[in-house]
Design an enzyme around this catalytic site. Structure first.
Site, PDB file in Angstrom:
ATOM      1  N   ARG A  70       0.836  -1.209   0.000  1.00 34.95           N
ATOM      2  CA  ARG A  70       0.000   0.000   0.000  1.00 34.95           C
ATOM      3  C   ARG A  70       0.867   1.254   0.000  1.00 34.95           C
ATOM      4  NH1 ARG A  70      -2.140   3.187   4.328  1.00 34.95           N
ATOM      5  NH2 ARG A  70      -3.975   4.369   3.658  1.00 34.95           N
ATOM      6  N   ASP A  72     -21.921 -24.298   2.638  1.00 39.18           N
ATOM      7  CA  ASP A  72     -21.471 -25.225   3.672  1.00 39.18           C
ATOM      8  C   ASP A  72     -20.192 -24.709   4.311  1.00 39.18           C
ATOM      9  OD1 ASP A  72     -23.576 -27.002   3.212  1.00 39.18           O
ATOM     10  OD2 ASP A  72     -22.500 -27.959   1.556  1.00 39.18           O
ATOM     11  N   HIS A  88     -26.324 -20.911   5.841  1.00 41.95           N
ATOM     12  CA  HIS A  88     -26.075 -22.347   5.748  1.00 41.95           C
ATOM     13  C   HIS A  88     -26.964 -23.030   4.708  1.00 41.95           C
ATOM     14  CE1 HIS A  88     -23.959 -25.822   6.948  1.00 41.95           C
ATOM     15  NE2 HIS A  88     -23.773 -25.495   8.217  1.00 41.95           N
ATOM     16  N   ASN A 122     -16.770  -2.823   7.294  1.00 44.17           N
ATOM     17  CA  ASN A 122     -15.475  -2.576   7.925  1.00 44.17           C
ATOM     18  C   ASN A 122     -15.647  -1.613   9.097  1.00 44.17           C
ATOM     19  OD1 ASN A 122     -12.822  -1.942   8.608  1.00 44.17           O
ATOM     20  ND2 ASN A 122     -12.106  -1.904   6.490  1.00 44.17           N
ATOM     21  N   SER A 174      -6.807   2.486   0.120  1.00 38.78           N
ATOM     22  CA  SER A 174      -6.937   2.127   1.529  1.00 38.78           C
ATOM     23  C   SER A 174      -6.828   0.608   1.682  1.00 38.78           C
ATOM     24  CB  SER A 174      -8.281   2.614   2.080  1.00 38.78           C
ATOM     25  OG  SER A 174      -9.351   1.886   1.500  1.00 38.78           O
TER      26      SER A 174
END
Length: 540
Positions: A358, A517, A513, A462, A370
């Site tokens: 970065r 899986d 689910h 985030n 970022s």
């Protein structure tokens, strides 16, 4: 001939809109293409353009007020044209999407078919929101026999969305109360009757049926009845528990200037605070006497008496009405959590190489990437290798998306929005960074288009910038997974048998689910980890 403008449907999920700002005033000349107002929907604040020319003759929804789709928004016509019939609906046949029949006006005019004495107005339970089917009388502020003046508050009515003051625009005596305090009744039920003192209204109250229309009401009475439409006056609550009446614009200006409305004296009707009251408000300087410790001349040590501590204080609470965005967030996330069987997979990622990469990338002029941009790019590439993560559940089949549209969760003042990056896998790191900054900025200013929040196949949230190291998110359906990104943490790690200082980040993948899986989700995280720990591989 005058043209009626109604509240437009600006998104597929929009059922009501709020007029954030009027950019034109009554009497202004309107040209085709002029922006009339900014309208806030459940997703964004959008400019509303006029497709007509003429003069703005009437505004039906003031700034700050909310109304259902197809409600009367404005009337445009020739200067000086009489539009009273259009406003009251008295002599105009409604046309769908052009001349809507206003529910509030309808509820005010509804009466029984028997003859109504002159001057008597039947007031019914109004429809104060698009989803309201019944209302509860929280408080009657007038009682039978009281003299009613124009502008008096008759009662406080609780809807499915808020408790609103119901204002009278008629004069007379309150002759009858049809719904007692605390009772609930359907929209259009008999709420009250106003008329000349001593008028016999027993036949009206006894024979009234919901949905009937008046047989003998004069146009003047119908016009007066339609003016009885409930007015939702924005309120603040003072520290002493008293309600503060303020116009939407006054509230907005006070918020921008940091002025407490409880300190402002209203000059409007019933003490209502107006725009000029806030603009002309000058806070009084409170005398804050400084407490100076007086030195003692006595050298003797005072006797210290220990007193038991007695807790003292005032219990304070605040009830904040739910915005349309907050209601939709609650509804959709509750549906997701209680219909999709969630499970979470967590993996720790080493960030040393990502930090070096970065720094090199950002050394290029006019380039800013970022860590979140790097996670987005890595996720897009990992989804191409594991398309089952990029899927959607339905009762009959599982849809696998081979295109990658990543939604990025953005916190805004009223809640959360998820703008989408179409075909994310084909974007460079710098393109992702530029797009995310643009979408996030417009999201916080409520300028996103509804189409920019549709079509996501995977979501990333985030909270690392807030120092949160690890968390789990609720899946943004119809997606099958959402990635939660934590903060980068500097800590001791073991490398080649040696304890050294390293940088790590936690990733948590919430999976449905029904479609994913555990092994499938784990393989996706392994691939994602490889991309992030070795950013150069994203160029392959």
């Amino acid at each position: 001939m005058a043209t009626i403008i109604t509240m437009p449907r600006l998104s597929d999920t929009m059922t009501e809109g709020t007029v954030a700002t009027w950019l034109k005033n009554v009497g202004d000349k309107i040209s085709e293409g002029d922006i009339l107002a900014e309208i806030e929907t459940d997703k964004a604040t959008m400019e509303f353009e006029s497709f007509n020319e003429g003069t703005l003759l009437y505004i039906g929804i003031p700034e700050g007020e909310t109304a259902p789709v197809d409600s009367l928004l404005a009337i445009i016509g020739k200067k000086g044209e009489d539009v009273s019939a259009l406003i009251t609906g008295g002599s105009v046949v409604p046309v769908v999407a052009e001349t809507p029949f206003l529910e509030n006006q309808k509820s005010e005019i509804v009466t029984q078919k028997s003859e109504i004495p002159s001057g008597v107005i039947v007031v019914t339970m109004p429809r104060l929101s698009d989803t309201m089917t019944e209302g509860t009388v929280a408080t009657w502020l007038k009682k039978v026999g009281d003299k009613i003046a124009e502008g008096d508050i008759l009662a406080e009515i609780e809807t499915d969305k808020a408790t609103m003051e119901f204002e009278s625009f008629n004069e007379g005596t309150l002759l009858f109360i049809g719904i007692q305090e605390g009772n609930t009744a359907p929209v259009d039920s008999l709420l009250a009757i106003i008329g000349p003192a001593g008028t016999d209204i027993s036949g009206i109250a006894e024979n009234y049926k919901v949905g009937e229309t008046p047989a003998t009401a004069t146009p003047e009475e119908a016009k007066a009845a339609s003016a009885e439409t409930a007015t939702a006056i924005l309120q603040e609550v003072a520290t002493d528990g008293q309600r503060i009446l303020a116009s939407p614009l006054a509230k907005k200006i006070a918020s921008e200037k940091g002025i407490q409305l409880s300190q402002v004296k209203g000059s409007g009707e019933n003490g209502r605070i107006t725009k000029s009251d806030v603009e002309n408000f000058t806070p009084s300087a409170s005398a804050m006497p400084s407490q100076v410790a007086q030195p003692t001349t006595d050298n003797s040590q005072p006797t210290i008496v220990s007193k038991p501590y007695i807790p003292a204080g005032q219990i304070a609470t605040e009830e904040i009405k739910n915005s349309q965005m907050r209601k939709i967030i609650a509804k959709r996330l509750a549906e997701s959590l209680f219909t999709a069987p969630h499970y979470n997979l967590v993996i720790e990622v080493t960030m040393d190489e990502a930090m070096k990469s970065r720094a090199i990338i950002n050394s290029v002029p006019d380039t800013k990437v970022s860590f979140n941009d790097m996670v987005i790019k890595a996720s897009a590439l990992a989804l191409k290798k594991h398309p089952k993560i990029n899927s959607q559940w339905s009762a009959d089949a599982i849809t696998i998306n081979y295109h990658v549209n990543i939604g990025v969760a953005v916190a805004v003042e009223d809640g959360l929005v998820v703008p989408v990056l179409p075909f994310t896998d084909g974007m460079s790191l710098s393109q992702i960074g530029t797009s995310v900054r643009d979408l996030a900025g417009r999201a916080k200013n409520k300028k996103l288009l509804p189409t920019e929040m549709e079509g996501s196949t995977f979501t990333i949230s985030n909270l690392g910038m807030f120092g949160i190291t690890e968390f789990n998110s609720i899946i943004n359906q119809p997606n099958s997974a959402i990635l939660s990104v934590g903060a980068i943490v500097e800590k001791p790690v073991v490398k080649n048998g040696q304890i050294v200082v390293g940088n790590t980040m936690m990733l948590s993948l919430a999976c449905d689910h029904r479609t994913i899986d555990g092994a499938t989700g784990a393989q996706f995280l392994q691939t994602l980890k490889q991309y992030i720990e070795n950013p150069v591989t994203m160029l392959a």
